[in-house]
Every structure is written in structure tokens, then in C-alpha cells.
Scaffold this motif. Structure first.
Motif, PDB file in Angstrom:
ATOM      1  N   ARG A 111       0.845  -1.209   0.000  1.00 17.93           N
ATOM      2  CA  ARG A 111       0.000   0.000   0.000  1.00 17.93           C
ATOM      3  C   ARG A 111       0.876   1.253   0.000  1.00 17.93           C
ATOM      4  N   ALA A 112       1.961   1.193   0.756  1.00 17.44           N
ATOM      5  CA  ALA A 112       2.875   2.338   0.812  1.00 17.44           C
ATOM      6  C   ALA A 112       3.503   2.586  -0.551  1.00 17.44           C
ATOM      7  N   LYS A 113       3.881   1.520  -1.235  1.00 24.88           N
ATOM      8  CA  LYS A 113       4.504   1.659  -2.557  1.00 24.88           C
ATOM      9  C   LYS A 113       3.526   2.263  -3.553  1.00 24.88           C
ATOM     10  N   LYS A 178       9.247   5.608 -16.414  1.00 23.13           N
ATOM     11  CA  LYS A 178      10.282   4.696 -15.913  1.00 23.13           C
ATOM     12  C   LYS A 178      11.649   5.366 -15.987  1.00 23.13           C
ATOM     13  N   VAL A 179      11.894   6.082 -17.087  1.00 24.01           N
ATOM     14  CA  VAL A 179      13.148   6.821 -17.237  1.00 24.01           C
ATOM     15  C   VAL A 179      13.228   7.936 -16.203  1.00 24.01           C
ATOM     16  N   SER A 249       8.080  -3.856 -11.972  1.00 26.89           N
ATOM     17  CA  SER A 249       7.264  -5.063 -11.796  1.00 26.89           C
ATOM     18  C   SER A 249       5.825  -4.819 -12.232  1.00 26.89           C
ATOM     19  N   ILE A 250       5.317  -3.598 -12.022  1.00 22.20           N
ATOM     20  CA  ILE A 250       3.956  -3.272 -12.464  1.00 22.20           C
ATOM     21  C   ILE A 250       3.875  -3.339 -13.982  1.00 22.20           C
ATOM     22  N   ILE A 251       4.827  -2.724 -14.647  1.00 18.83           N
ATOM     23  CA  ILE A 251       4.845  -2.701 -16.107  1.00 18.83           C
ATOM     24  C   ILE A 251       4.969  -4.111 -16.683  1.00 18.83           C
ATOM     25  N   GLU A 252       5.793  -4.938 -16.046  1.00 18.51           N
ATOM     26  CA  GLU A 252       6.133  -6.239 -16.621  1.00 18.51           C
ATOM     27  C   GLU A 252       5.176  -7.361 -16.231  1.00 18.51           C
TER      28      GLU A 252
END
Length: 297
Positions: A111-113, A178-179, A249-252
Motif C-alpha cells: 500500500r505504501a509503494k 520509468k526513465v 514489476s507493475i509494467i512487466e
């Protein structure tokens, strides 16, 4: 298990039209055979008054009834290897897309992330989609929650582009961000952390806000009412490396749930023509619901 479902006003009106007084009386009788009552009292009220109120409500609602423990909720998420798309028909010139990445991990660390990531993308997403690209006047990118499951959500309503093109722009923003995240300075990263902590520590502005907070805690069975403090403790631990790995990790690995509509202005586009022939797109509520994975909470 409790299956939370929202019905349209039209569906409710149709169902109500056939209800008889006898059916309503029977429903009320059956409803009170097993019942759960949750009561929140706070503000300018003495403990003794609160206890008496609880007893009164118990007498009114639970006489000759069996106490029913609160059922677990069924939350549905996308566990597939591709995006799940529901397309709806809206009689409007503009196109709309809501794209949500919902996690199955409800830990306070997660949740913090998501909270920190939401704080990071909010202003840049608005600037990119609305200010720079001028795609829509309703634009939002932020962290969100589905029941107690954290996530990330993007919303765009656009008179200039259809929902397929809007998804391309959202995806491009994610790639660009991401960049941005990788190149973020330590000072800027800490600024975002401290900003989120300050928001979480902010006092409720009025009794209504405090009531909503308390009910939210009760709904999550957080009876110590300290979830904000636990999230703050996790935010303080987060490092730049943590967030770079988390965003990747969200993107992938996380596939979104998408609800979209083609505005009348975009129903001549090639994207619209291709979408009509795409059998993977849900166009009924049953299709959409069946494709989602059930997670008991």
C-alpha cells in the motif's frame, strides 16, 4: 461470502415494479433472522450514552435473531496474461478510458509503494496528457483501492482521441516515467516521500471526514484505527531502488482492467473498426465479470 454488486437505476426500477407488499414483508422477516449490526459512535457523546445506544439498536434489530458474523467480501481482479477490456456504449461525443492496475497484495508495504507511486505520477500524468498533449479536460493518474487491494488508476475523457489511442498514450507515459523515476535525484525522491507522509498525517478537516476514515478502518477490520500510521512507517522505509524495482514489476507483470467507450466523434476511426471485430473484448457485464478472477477478502 459477500458478493458486492452494483445495479443500474433502470435494473432496480424494473425489479421493483413487480414487488408486492407481501413479498416485502417476507423479505423484512427473513432479513432479521440472521443479522449483523455495526455501530460507530464518536464525537460529542459520552461512553455511557454510546453503550445505551448500542443496546437500543440491538433490541430493535436483533430480538429473536441470530447474530451473523460479517461475511468475507469477494473481490475480482485480473490475473490473466493480458489486459481485460470492457467496452460500453455511451451516447457522447467524447471517448473515455479508465485503466486500473490492481494488486493482489494488500500488505501495508505494498500500500505504501502504491501510495508513493501515485503521488509521483499524479502531476506528471496530468501535465503530459492534458497540458502538453491537450488530449482531454478530464485527466487523472493516481493510486487507488479496490476494497482493501491497492492499485494504480488512469482516467482520460477526450474529444480528440479514441480509447485505443488514449491507451497508447498512457502506455507511452508509463515508459517515459520509468526513465524519469530511474533518473530522479535523491532530493526529489525524498520530497515525494515527505509529501506523502505529510498528507497521511493531515488531520481530518471536519467530522464527516473523520467518520469516513473510521468506517474505512472498520470495513477493513482495523479496530485499532492505525492503518495510516502503519503505512507511514512503511513509506519511511522505502528507498529509491525499492520504487524503481516496484514500478518495473507493475509494467512487466501486472495486467490492467480497462473500461472504455468510443465517443461518436471517433466511431469512424480505424481503431473503432478493428475493435468491432475483436472477440476478446467484453461487451456485456456477464462476460466482464466471468473473466475476472475471484479473490476472497
Amino acid at each position: 461470502m459477500q458478493r458486492t454488486k452494483v445495479y443500474s437505476a433502470k435494473a432496480l426500477a424494473s425489479a421493483l415494479s413487480t414487488v408486492t407488499p407481501a413479498q416485502l414483508a417476507q423479505y423484512i422477516n427473513d432479513f432479521h433472522k440472521e443479522i449483523e449490526v455495526e455501530v460507530l459512535v464518536h464525537g460529542n457523546m459520552l461512553k455511557a450514552e454510546s453503550v445505551q445506544l448500542g443496546k437500543t439498536l440491538h433490541a430493535l434489530n436483533m430480538t429473536n435473531s441470530v447474530a451473523k458474523e460479517r461475511a468475507n467480501k469477494v473481490v475480482k481482479i485480473n490475473n490473466m496474461s493480458h489486459a481485460l477490456v470492457q467496452e460500453i456504449v455511451v451516447d457522447h461525443n467524447d471517448s473515455t478510458i479508465v485503466e486500473s492496475y490492481i494488486s493482489n497484495n494488500d500488505s501495508f508495504t505494498n500500500r505504501a509503494k502504491y501510495g508513493l507511486l501515485g503521488s509521483m505520477i499524479n502531476a506528471p500524468f496530468f501535465k503530459s496528457i492534458r497540458t502538453d498533449q491537450q488530449l482531454g479536460y478530464i485527466v487523472s493518474g493516481r493510486n487507488t483501492k479496490l476494497e482493501n487491494l491497492p492499485g494504480l488508476s488512469f482516467l482520460v475523457q477526450s474529444p480528440k482521441a479514441g480509447p485505443v489511442e488514449l491507451k497508447r498514450r498512457i502506455d507511452q507515459f508509463m515508459t517515459n516515467f520509468k526513465v524519469t523515476l530511474n533518473e530522479m535525484t535523491a532530493e526529489k525522491f525524498d520530497e515525494y516521500k515527505q509529501g506523502l507522509i505529510k498528507d497521511l498525517q493531515a488531520k481530518d478537516k471536519n467530522l464527516n471526514e473523520r467518520t469516513r476514515h473510521y468506517w474505512s478502518e472498520i470495513n477493513e477490520k482495523m479496530f485499532d484505527f492505525n492503518s495510516k500510521e502503519k503505512i507511514i512507517a512503511e513509506v519511511e522505509k522505502l528507498t529509491h531502488s525499492d520504487m524503481k524495482a516496484f514500478f518495473s514489476s507493475i509494467i512487466e507483470t501486472t495486467q490492467p482492467i480497462i473500461v472504455r467507450s468510443f465517443g461518436t466523434a471517433h466511431q469512424g476511426d480505424e481503431d473503432y473498426k478493428q475493435a468491432l471485430n475483436d472477440k476478446s473484448i467484453c461487451r456485456t457485464e456477464q462476460c466482464f465479470t466471468n473473466e475476472l478472477s475471484k479473490v476472497v477478502r
